[in-house]
Write a protein that holds these residues in place. Structure first.
Motif, PDB file in Angstrom:
ATOM      1  N   GLN A  24      42.904  32.842  33.639  1.00  0.00           N
ATOM      2  CA  GLN A  24      43.972  32.020  34.187  1.00  0.00           C
ATOM      3  C   GLN A  24      45.036  32.247  33.428  1.00  0.00           C
ATOM      4  O   GLN A  24      46.293  32.025  33.713  1.00  0.00           O
ATOM      5  N   LYS A  71      45.922  35.719  36.177  1.00  0.00           N
ATOM      6  CA  LYS A  71      45.824  36.056  37.267  1.00  0.00           C
ATOM      7  C   LYS A  71      46.900  35.979  37.946  1.00  0.00           C
ATOM      8  O   LYS A  71      48.009  35.166  37.716  1.00  0.00           O
ATOM      9  N   LEU A 128      49.182  35.363  41.000  1.00  0.00           N
ATOM     10  CA  LEU A 128      49.394  34.765  41.807  1.00  0.00           C
ATOM     11  C   LEU A 128      50.556  35.309  42.976  1.00  0.00           C
ATOM     12  O   LEU A 128      51.033  36.499  42.648  1.00  0.00           O
ATOM     13  N   LYS A 159      54.488  32.544  49.452  1.00  0.00           N
ATOM     14  CA  LYS A 159      53.821  31.407  49.371  1.00  0.00           C
ATOM     15  C   LYS A 159      53.844  30.599  50.645  1.00  0.00           C
ATOM     16  O   LYS A 159      53.028  29.868  51.059  1.00  0.00           O
ATOM     17  N   LEU A 161      44.888  37.039  48.412  1.00  0.00           N
ATOM     18  CA  LEU A 161      45.103  36.863  46.859  1.00  0.00           C
ATOM     19  C   LEU A 161      44.189  37.418  45.911  1.00  0.00           C
ATOM     20  O   LEU A 161      44.485  37.956  45.042  1.00  0.00           O
TER      21      LEU A 161
END
Length: 234
Positions: free
Chosen positions: A67, A70, A72, A78, A97
């Protein structure tokens, strides 16, 4: 005369005691440590960051399950992700993703020598100031002085990794499907550029993590040089 001598000895006693207290507070072995030796210690700490932390990114899901790093989706994608899920293409969105992160994992594995070379070649103009700086001062200095060069070397590696893991085909399919949907504006993001920047951010994040460990935990200073140099900032 005896009283004067007694006062003199008493002054000497407390003066020496105070002086010894000051000496005890100084890092042992700090005398004679120059800028170049401190620089070697900083390079060693950065190399430990590459060996112990960046190597974790090269494993399967090294980015995807971490995390801290990662990758995104960029802002312009989006809406693509949401739209695909709204029309029942959630699995395709998930794969898009995941494959971005897979490309970064593959690229970092190929490009680790680039970071090792960058650390070897970096010149610390004021190593002591960096040593006494923040918990990530050496990593920040490395990034400021090498990021542009690293980007130029890392970008083609990312591009090749996109092809290797099939990310280019998957994202071509995703973008095509999205652009063919009614009432949507066409998108054509530069995912190679985006993933390169995100992967570099991830690498520097992990190097900084190890630097902080070395600065704050004596047990992480596993060599004589690290113990000697980082004692100066304790």
């Amino acid at each position: 005369m005896k009283r004067i001598l007694l006062c003199f000895l008493t002054f000497q006693f407390f003066g020496c005691a105070e002086l010894q207290q000051v000496v005890n507070q100084l890092p042992q072995g700090s005398v004679g440590i120059g800028n170049e030796e401190i620089a070697r210690g900083l390079r060693e700490a950065l190399n430990f960051g590459i060996e112990k932390q960046v190597s974790k990114l090269t494993a399967k899901d090294g980015f995807f399950r971490n995390q801290l790093v990662k990758i995104l989706l960029p802002d312009e994608l989006k809406k693509v992700d949401k739209t695909l899920r709204d029309v029942g293409l959630g699995k395709l969105a998930d794969e898009g993703l995941r494959i971005l992160n897979r490309a970064a994992e593959d690229a970092v594995k190929e490009a680790t020598p680039i970071f090792v070379d960058a650390v070897k070649g970096i010149s610390f103009a004021d190593a002591k100031q960096i040593l006494l700086g923040s918990d990530s001062a050496a990593t920040s200095y490395l990034e400021q002085n090498t990021r542009k060069k690293l980007y130029n070397r890392f970008n083609p590696v990312i591009k090749n990794s996109f092809k290797k893991v099939g990310a280019d085909q998957i994202w071509s399919n995703i973008i095509t499907k999205y652009n063919n949907l009614p009432l949507t504006n066409d998108v054509n993001p530069d995912l190679t550029d985006y993933t390169t920047k995100e992967a570099l951010d991830g690498v520097f994040t992990m190097i900084a993590l190890e630097e902080k460990e070395i600065r704050t935990k004596l047990s992480s200073r596993t060599t004589d040089l690290l113990r000697k140099i980082f004692a100066l900032q304790d």
